[in-house]
Write a protein that holds these residues in place. Structure first.
Motif, PDB file in Angstrom:
ATOM      1  N   VAL A   1       0.844  -1.195   0.000  1.00  0.00           N
ATOM      2  CA  VAL A   1       0.000   0.000   0.000  1.00  0.00           C
ATOM      3  C   VAL A   1       0.882   1.250   0.000  1.00  0.00           C
ATOM      4  O   VAL A   1       1.849   1.312   0.752  1.00  0.00           O
ATOM      5  CB  VAL A   1      -0.909   0.004   1.256  1.00  0.00           C
ATOM      6  CG1 VAL A   1      -2.041   0.987   1.092  1.00  0.00           C
ATOM      7  CG2 VAL A   1      -1.429  -1.386   1.525  1.00  0.00           C
ATOM      8  N   PRO A   2       0.562   2.227  -0.845  1.00  0.00           N
ATOM      9  CA  PRO A   2       1.394   3.432  -0.889  1.00  0.00           C
ATOM     10  C   PRO A   2       1.363   4.232   0.415  1.00  0.00           C
ATOM     11  O   PRO A   2       2.332   4.883   0.755  1.00  0.00           O
ATOM     12  CB  PRO A   2       0.802   4.246  -2.045  1.00  0.00           C
ATOM     13  CG  PRO A   2      -0.544   3.661  -2.311  1.00  0.00           C
ATOM     14  CD  PRO A   2      -0.476   2.243  -1.884  1.00  0.00           C
ATOM     15  N   VAL A   3       0.241   4.175   1.124  1.00  0.00           N
ATOM     16  CA  VAL A   3       0.207   4.866   2.417  1.00  0.00           C
ATOM     17  C   VAL A   3      -0.034   3.836   3.511  1.00  0.00           C
ATOM     18  O   VAL A   3      -0.807   2.901   3.325  1.00  0.00           O
ATOM     19  CB  VAL A   3      -0.892   5.948   2.457  1.00  0.00           C
ATOM     20  CG1 VAL A   3      -0.542   7.113   1.571  1.00  0.00           C
ATOM     21  CG2 VAL A   3      -2.230   5.368   2.068  1.00  0.00           C
ATOM     22  N   GLY A   4       0.614   4.002   4.636  1.00  0.00           N
ATOM     23  CA  GLY A   4       0.546   3.011   5.707  1.00  0.00           C
ATOM     24  C   GLY A   4      -0.715   3.143   6.540  1.00  0.00           C
ATOM     25  O   GLY A   4      -1.535   4.028   6.308  1.00  0.00           O
ATOM     26  N   PRO A   5      -0.864   2.249   7.540  1.00  0.00           N
ATOM     27  CA  PRO A   5      -2.035   2.305   8.407  1.00  0.00           C
ATOM     28  C   PRO A   5      -2.077   3.571   9.262  1.00  0.00           C
ATOM     29  O   PRO A   5      -3.115   3.884   9.838  1.00  0.00           O
ATOM     30  CB  PRO A   5      -1.892   1.057   9.285  1.00  0.00           C
ATOM     31  CG  PRO A   5      -0.470   0.671   9.191  1.00  0.00           C
ATOM     32  CD  PRO A   5       0.019   1.125   7.859  1.00  0.00           C
ATOM     33  N   GLY A   6      -0.961   4.290   9.317  1.00  0.00           N
ATOM     34  CA  GLY A   6      -0.943   5.504  10.124  1.00  0.00           C
ATOM     35  C   GLY A   6      -1.455   6.724   9.374  1.00  0.00           C
ATOM     36  O   GLY A   6      -1.731   7.763   9.973  1.00  0.00           O
TER      37      GLY A   6
END
Lengths: 161, 507
Positions: free
Chosen positions: A33-38
């Motif tokens: 995923v390009p952006v993390g869970p944060g």
């Protein structure tokens, strides 16, 4: 510096978001995923911090101007905050005792106690009505949910009933 | 579509659905009539009874509560001068004077028949508009969904009675509650502090029940020693018999007033977070403005009753549109319905109508059938309901709380949900006392997961963030969101500062 109700609320909101932001920033990144869970939590926390700060600033500015608005407010009717505290205490006790005493006993005790907190019965008849409502509520809800609606209600760890 | 609706009505006529619908409508009328018990509270109390039922049976019961509750408030409004629900406030203005002048039957039945016809026209709108709206929404990509949800939240924050800033903080709190738990894409735990229970996130319904039910009961407990609010009971048990055709003629003989009130109700219903009380007050206000005899309003004028009651029942139809077409609840009542759907594993949103036509048309049918049931129930039980209003808070409150506890516990048979209920109950009360509106919080709570999911999806599809603005529909929705916040700021500046006191929360 004095803070109003809003200022305190803003301060709490700001503190919570600032405390949790480092946690959000330290969440691991995922490979695909390009952006993390944060990513999203950071947006939400920043939004919360911003709005809380604005609320705090607004309150500080309002507190500096002497209470012009407060003066014309109508005198508030007395509120029974002591009763609210007592009511919350009874509910808390009920919820804590529920798994220990079981639904039937705990509920009867709770309904009786809650009525007692709000209105103290004076006559024998009123006491009888109070007890009847307490036991009735417990018995009717239990049989209705347990026997007809297939909702299992907690049994007591201490009483096994 | 007519065939589907016909099938729906035939389905709902089965006792398995008709019984819950009847019970729900009855509960709605009673709950609506009891001052201090709102429609939201009634639906929360009813919730645990629906867990064991089929989805349609449960939703039929809830639809019944909504319809019955929106009408039930008029009984107390007309006969003892206290609105049973906030949405009957405007009914009191003319209903009670008319009853006091010796026409209690006319007052009640003008209200009932206005509710009946207003609700049915609202239903027509619901049936005709939901499908096409959902069709439009089906063409949405994740960008549009994201922007639509942002618009919904912006509107709620902008429309809330409290200050815009507080509404935005409440929205943020609602969104924050949803980020606790494992993240929806990679399953990484967030802010769970090692708790097993929290890894699933806060369960939605216990939070909702806690926030709404506790906040309301405790604000009532505060006022228990205050004198007043007893209402005037009419001298002796009055006769409510009335020539029904004549009353219906009085309503339908004012087609402009009636339709305009219905339109106001529907529009307010479609808009998220403002509900029946706003609809009825606004319709009453409009009726007075357009009336040839505005000076008669407040003295027992039939137009006032018709406007208020037609609009608050039409409002129900409007609210159901937003939830069925977009999965965005218009108020706390539909939020509970949404929660109940999730329990049964039904995904709300634009796919709902096309994927579950039987259920969707079943809800329409239940909505329509609830209206004649409501009329029958009020016809048969007005005085019984009126006697119930003398039940004291000391008796009512603990029973309601027990049902809240059952509702939370029975969700997944753990005490954990009950602890969540208690924590958020205290939290909700504190928020109300601090002057924060609850509606934005609930909307943030409901939409939070969807917002994140659609945000991440759109970024995964295309990493260009400008797409949110350059895609025409998405850009338009975002522009509308900015506009509605800007409008709220502008209004705030114009009126400078509204009273800083505690707002009377409308649950």
């Amino acid at each position: 510096m004095r803070l109003g109700r809003d200022g305190i609320a803003g301060l709490i909101g700001l503190a919570v978001s600032l405390l949790l932001l480092p946690q959000a920033l330290s969440l691991p990144k995922l490979p695909i995923v390009p952006v993390g869970p944060g990513f999203y939590p950071i947006i939400v926390l920043v939004f919360m911090a911003l709005t809380s700060t604005l609320l705090l600033v607004q309150d500080i500015r309002a507190q500096r101007q002497p209470a012009a608005a407060a003066a014309d407010a109508a005198p508030a009717l007395p509120r029974a905050y002591g009763l609210v505290a007592a009511a919350f205490a009874v509910i808390t006790a009920y919820i804590m005792l529920l798994p220990l005493l079981g639904f039937r006993i705990a509920t009867a005790l709770f309904v009786a106690a809650f009525q007692l907190v709000l209105e103290r019965p004076a006559t024998v008849r009123q006491w009888a009505v109070l007890l009847a409502i307490a036991i009735g509520t417990s018995a009717v809800t239990y049989s209705l949910f347990n026997d007809y609606l297939f909702v299992l209600l907690p049994r007591g760890l201490w009483t096994n009933w | 579509m007519l065939e589907l609706l016909g099938n729906g009505i035939v389905d709902v006529m089965h006792w398995k659905y008709l019984l819950p619908l009847f019970a729900g409508t009855l509960a709605g009328v009673v709950g609506g009539a009891l001052p201090g018990v709102t429609i939201t509270m009634t639906i929360i109390v009813l919730l645990p009874f629906t867990y064991g039922l089929e989805p349609l049976a449960g939703l039929a019961a809830m639809t019944g509560v909504y319809v019955g509750g929106s009408a039930g408030g008029l009984i107390t409004a007309c006969l003892i001068g206290i609105p049973g629900t906030p949405s009957a406030i405007a009914t009191t203005f003319d209903g009670f004077p008319m009853a006091r002048k010796g026409q209690p039957g006319r007052a009640v039945w003008l209200g009932v028949w206005a509710s009946f016809f207003g609700g049915l026209v609202g239903g027509l709108f619901l049936i005709l508009v939901t499908g096409p709206l959902a069709q439009i929404a089906l063409a949405f990509g994740p960008w549009e969904y994201f922007s639509l949800f942002i618009l919904a939240m912006a509107m709620v924050a902008g429309l809330a009675e409290a200050s815009l800033l507080k509404s935005l903080v409440a929205t943020a709190i609602g969104l924050f509650i949803t980020i606790v738990g494992t993240d929806p894409i990679g399953g990484v735990p967030r802010f769970t502090f090692g708790s097993e229970f929290l890894s699933g996130g806060f369960p939605f319904l216990p939070v909702l029940i806690g926030v709404f039910a506790f906040a309301q009961i405790m604000t009532d407990v505060e006022k228990i020693r205050q004198p007043g609010a007893q209402g005037e009971v009419l001298a002796k048990r009055p006769s409510l018999s009335v020539a029904h055709l004549k009353v219906i003629g009085e309503i339908l003989g004012r087609p402009f007033l009636f339709l305009w009130s219905v339109i106001v109700g529907i529009v307010i219903g479609v808009l998220p977070a403002i509900g029946g009380s706003a609809a009825s007050v606004l319709a009453y206000d409009q009726a007075k403005k357009f009336s040839r005899t505005p000076e008669l309003f407040g003295t027992g004028h039939p137009e006032g009753i018709i406007a208020s009651e037609a609009s608050n029942n039409a409002n129900v139809g409007g609210s159901l549109v937003t939830i069925m077409a977009f999965g965005i609840p218009g108020d706390a009542v539909t939020a509970v319905m949404l929660g109940a759907m999730t329990i049964h594993g039904i995904q709300s949103g634009p796919l709902f109508v096309s994927q579950n036509p039987a259920l969707a048309y079943g809800i329409y049918a239940a909505y329509i059938l609830a209206h004649p049931l409501m009329v029958m129930i009020i016809w048969a039980s007005t005085f019984f309901v009126l006697r119930l209003t003398s039940v004291r808070l000391a008796v009512l409150a603990p029973i309601v709380l027990v049902l809240c506890v059952i509702g939370a516990y029975a969700l997944n048979n753990t005490m954990d949900s009950v602890y969540v209920l208690l924590i958020f109950g205290v939290f909700g009360y504190v928020l109300v006392k601090a002057g924060f509106p609850l509606a934005p919080l609930i909307l943030g709570l409901i939409l939070g997961d969807q917002i994140e999911l659609n945000l991440i999806r759109s970024i995964m599809t295309d990493s260009n963030p400008w797409l949110f603005v350059t895609r025409p529909i998405s850009g338009g929705l975002l522009a509308a969101a900015v506009l509605s916040v800007a409008l709220a700021v502008w209004q705030h500046l114009r009126h400078h500062k509204r009273s800083a006191g505690e707002e009377e929360a409308d649950f």
